[in-house]
Design a protein around this motif. Sequence first.
Motif, mmCIF file in Angstrom:
data_model
loop_
_atom_site.group_PDB
_atom_site.id
_atom_site.type_symbol
_atom_site.label_atom_id
_atom_site.label_comp_id
_atom_site.label_asym_id
_atom_site.label_seq_id
_atom_site.Cartn_x
_atom_site.Cartn_y
_atom_site.Cartn_z
ATOM 1 N N LEU A 800 20.716 7.383 7.079
ATOM 2 C CA LEU A 800 21.290 6.416 7.996
ATOM 3 C C LEU A 800 20.353 6.228 9.187
ATOM 4 O O LEU A 800 19.716 7.185 9.657
ATOM 5 C CB LEU A 800 22.663 6.886 8.479
ATOM 6 N N SER A 801 20.267 5.040 9.698
ATOM 7 C CA SER A 801 19.376 4.758 10.824
ATOM 8 C C SER A 801 20.076 4.931 12.165
ATOM 9 O O SER A 801 19.437 5.270 13.166
ATOM 10 C CB SER A 801 18.820 3.336 10.708
ATOM 11 N N GLN A 802 21.365 4.701 12.204
ATOM 12 C CA GLN A 802 22.090 4.791 13.465
ATOM 13 C C GLN A 802 23.518 5.269 13.213
ATOM 14 O O GLN A 802 24.143 4.891 12.226
ATOM 15 C CB GLN A 802 22.119 3.418 14.155
ATOM 16 N N VAL A 803 24.031 6.130 14.115
ATOM 17 C CA VAL A 803 25.403 6.622 14.017
ATOM 18 C C VAL A 803 26.047 6.549 15.405
ATOM 19 O O VAL A 803 25.352 6.394 16.424
ATOM 20 C CB VAL A 803 25.455 8.067 13.482
ATOM 21 N N ARG A 804 27.352 6.672 15.442
ATOM 22 C CA ARG A 804 28.092 6.645 16.704
ATOM 23 C C ARG A 804 28.947 7.898 16.804
ATOM 24 O O ARG A 804 29.627 8.271 15.851
ATOM 25 C CB ARG A 804 28.988 5.402 16.782
ATOM 26 N N ILE A 805 28.895 8.557 17.975
ATOM 27 C CA ILE A 805 29.684 9.761 18.229
ATOM 28 C C ILE A 805 30.685 9.430 19.323
ATOM 29 O O ILE A 805 30.299 9.035 20.441
ATOM 30 C CB ILE A 805 28.790 10.936 18.651
ATOM 31 N N SER A 841 31.076 4.294 27.864
ATOM 32 C CA SER A 841 30.635 5.671 28.132
ATOM 33 C C SER A 841 31.448 6.699 27.370
ATOM 34 O O SER A 841 31.145 7.889 27.413
ATOM 35 C CB SER A 841 30.726 5.955 29.639
ATOM 36 N N GLY A 842 32.455 6.263 26.673
ATOM 37 C CA GLY A 842 33.251 7.198 25.853
ATOM 38 C C GLY A 842 32.655 7.423 24.484
ATOM 39 O O GLY A 842 33.216 8.166 23.675
ATOM 40 N N ALA A 843 31.534 6.818 24.167
ATOM 41 C CA ALA A 843 30.874 7.008 22.877
ATOM 42 C C ALA A 843 29.371 6.960 23.091
ATOM 43 O O ALA A 843 28.869 6.415 24.084
ATOM 44 C CB ALA A 843 31.305 5.928 21.884
ATOM 45 N N THR A 844 28.617 7.550 22.178
ATOM 46 C CA THR A 844 27.166 7.597 22.250
ATOM 47 C C THR A 844 26.584 7.073 20.955
ATOM 48 O O THR A 844 27.009 7.506 19.859
ATOM 49 C CB THR A 844 26.666 9.027 22.490
#
Length: 850
Positions: A800-805, A841-844
Amino acid sequence: MHDQAFTILEYQELLALVKRGTQTPMGRVRLETLAPLDDIAILRKALEALAECIELRKRGVVWSFSELEDPAERIGLLRIEGVGLEPSAILALSVLCEQTMSARASILAERNASPVLWSLVEKIPTELNRLNARIANKILPSGEIDDRASPELGRIRHEITVLRSRIARTLENVMRRSGEAIQDELVTLRNDRFVIPVKSDHRARVAGVAHGYSSSGATAFVEPLETIDANNELQALHEEEAREIAKILFALTEELRAQLPAIEAAAAAITELDFINAKAIFHKKFACVIPQVEVAQTSVCDSGQTQTQVCATSILEFVEARHPLLEENLRAAGSPVVPVTFSLDGDNNTIVISGANAGGKTVVLKTAGLLSLMALSGLPVPARVARVPFYASVLADIGDHQSLAANLSTFTSHVANISHMIELCKAPALVLLDEVGTGTDPEEGSALGVAVVDHFRKACGAQVMATTHYSGLKMYAGNGAGVLNASVEFDEKTLQPTYRLIVGVAGSSSGLEIARRFGIPNKVIDLALVSVKDSTRQAVEYLRRIKREAEDAESLRAALEEERAAVAEKFAMLDKKAERHERERQEVFQKALDTIVREFEKRSREFVATIQDRSERLKVDREAQRRVSELKREAQRATSAGCKREAASAAPASTSGRGVRVMRDGLVVKKEKEFEENRITEDEYKPTARGEIAVGDRVKLRSFGSIGIVDSLKGDEAEVRVKSLRFREKLENLERVELSSPAKSKTGKFASLRESPGTELHLKAAQENGRSELNVIGRTTDEAVDAVDKFLDEASLASLSQVRIIHGHGTGALRRVITELLKDHPHVARFTAAPQEQGGSGATLVELKQ
């Protein structure tokens, strides 16, 4: 359906045989009145109920009805208001209800598998159980009323007991006082009153009432004056007891009367269940099958003749069918019955059976007719396969019906019966004709037989089975469309019939051979042979030759069947051998894989031991364990998939010359590369010519002695990646190196495994199961760090190239620890706060290295 053939086919005798399995009078009556059904829906439901009963018996569910009497009379009394029942009648109805509820309970547990049987008992209310309990509490099994049936009855019977004891003591005192006047010191009853035996010549010594004398006259039975009042009181108590009992019985009768519909339903259910159970017992005893009954389609066909032709599309098929009455008789004699197999359909609706006398031709007709009636009656059929059309009529002319009283000869009785059958015939029909046209001139009889058979099959649309000795009928069967020849086998060596039915071949009568066997002198037989026409002898010889050829063909078929079975067995052995070889090959593969994993774990432990930082050491150790587990799982899954693919394309897999190949659908084999890198030791590298160090060069850290790859340069420092760790090191402490021998990189354990013969191993692409988002809200900081670390590993493996936390706002603790982890994580290229529409700002958002 008309009962014209019932007597001829011994239908009632068959019902008597089935009736042996019944347990109740109602079940026996139900079977005695059984007849073929004229509603296909009812017939199919009856066959479904039979199938369910047979299945339940296999599971051990069997209902038993013992000591049941026909309740019709008692139920009739319940229908009359104000009539009370005797204790025996109440007990009989109670037993009926009890056994019905027991059967209902056994079916209730299997109601999903037995819907038809359940429908028979479903509506019977459970109130009958409570009614049975109340009856059992008031009436003893002997029919006597229990003392506890009512408080009043208990009181009365207690007073009776006390009064009897008092009377007995009084009489004993009188006998002691009277001395010699007493014949025997014994208290007895006369006219329901207690008396004592007094000698006749001393009668005056005992004052009282005489209630009779002994047969000799020597003894008078006297009721002393002292007990007259007590006896009167006892009689009054007995009358009071009788009134209370009558009151109790009437109350119970009224309770039964209130449940009259349920009791009637119980009686009907018991009758039907006993009837079905008797059929299931017959099914097991005679190894029967449940017949397939199909509705025949009839239509008017254009025959091109003056008469109208009726066409019927239906199949009559019996495989290994046996006549149940014949089988029962032969079983008693210890002899086996010879089964018959034949079929009739829309293309061939007639069969003409010929062959030797006493060879079993008539038995075939009776078997077909009786089994057809059984199927139409909802009975199981003694055969391996049974398919029967839903006949509107089954007609038979079998046996000799001559009668002196009716002035009928053999021929006229047959003709009269056939005439009646023509009137009754209604399509679809089964017509059975035994020795059709017999009893008159052979030429005329043969012509009449052909005409009768042709009429039934065309004008009536019937399926016809006929037996004959006439050549005309045999030729008709051989030349006519839709007509089959058949014969009963005759062993010419032993001159004995075998009773086997051979379809497709006409048979000779062998009358002269049978006459010889039964003791006709040879000279008589020889004289008869001289008189037989040459054409007849030639025809007989032709039939025998056809029979021999048919037997040869059957022998060849049997031989081919044996050969086919042998080939099938050989292939089965080869399959087992291949399976054994596959197991051995997988064991070799597993051992090799285990060796590689152990070596990998050993090298991992050695490397981890060189790391000084405790947190980094734990992280690397955890990563190594995770990768070992993942390798094992992927290898197991890929082995199973590889075996299936290899079975589908065994030749290419076996000739590829390759061993275990680790592949990812369209991806670089990262694991193999990493593994081989782990296998290469520092000693296998040599320094290269001096020159400036660039990004991507392989270098040796002089401080650790480890080999790594330069990821970036910044001034006089370089970021070096050593396996999963990253170091910042001065350029002066780095030495550019290369492999001392390129071939060495292919000599490791993994490479040797790849070159060894074995299974082609395909690892599924990790992205199939990859996730692009992780939510850690609600977790502790330690739990969140572990979850994010594992999530990034999975995302990297999934390419995967990009993920969200998603970590939320809260106190900011989760965001801070996750940011610290992402700064130094080997899989992270860069990260930033998510846009407002993606959580702010609640996710990265994390961009992974490729």
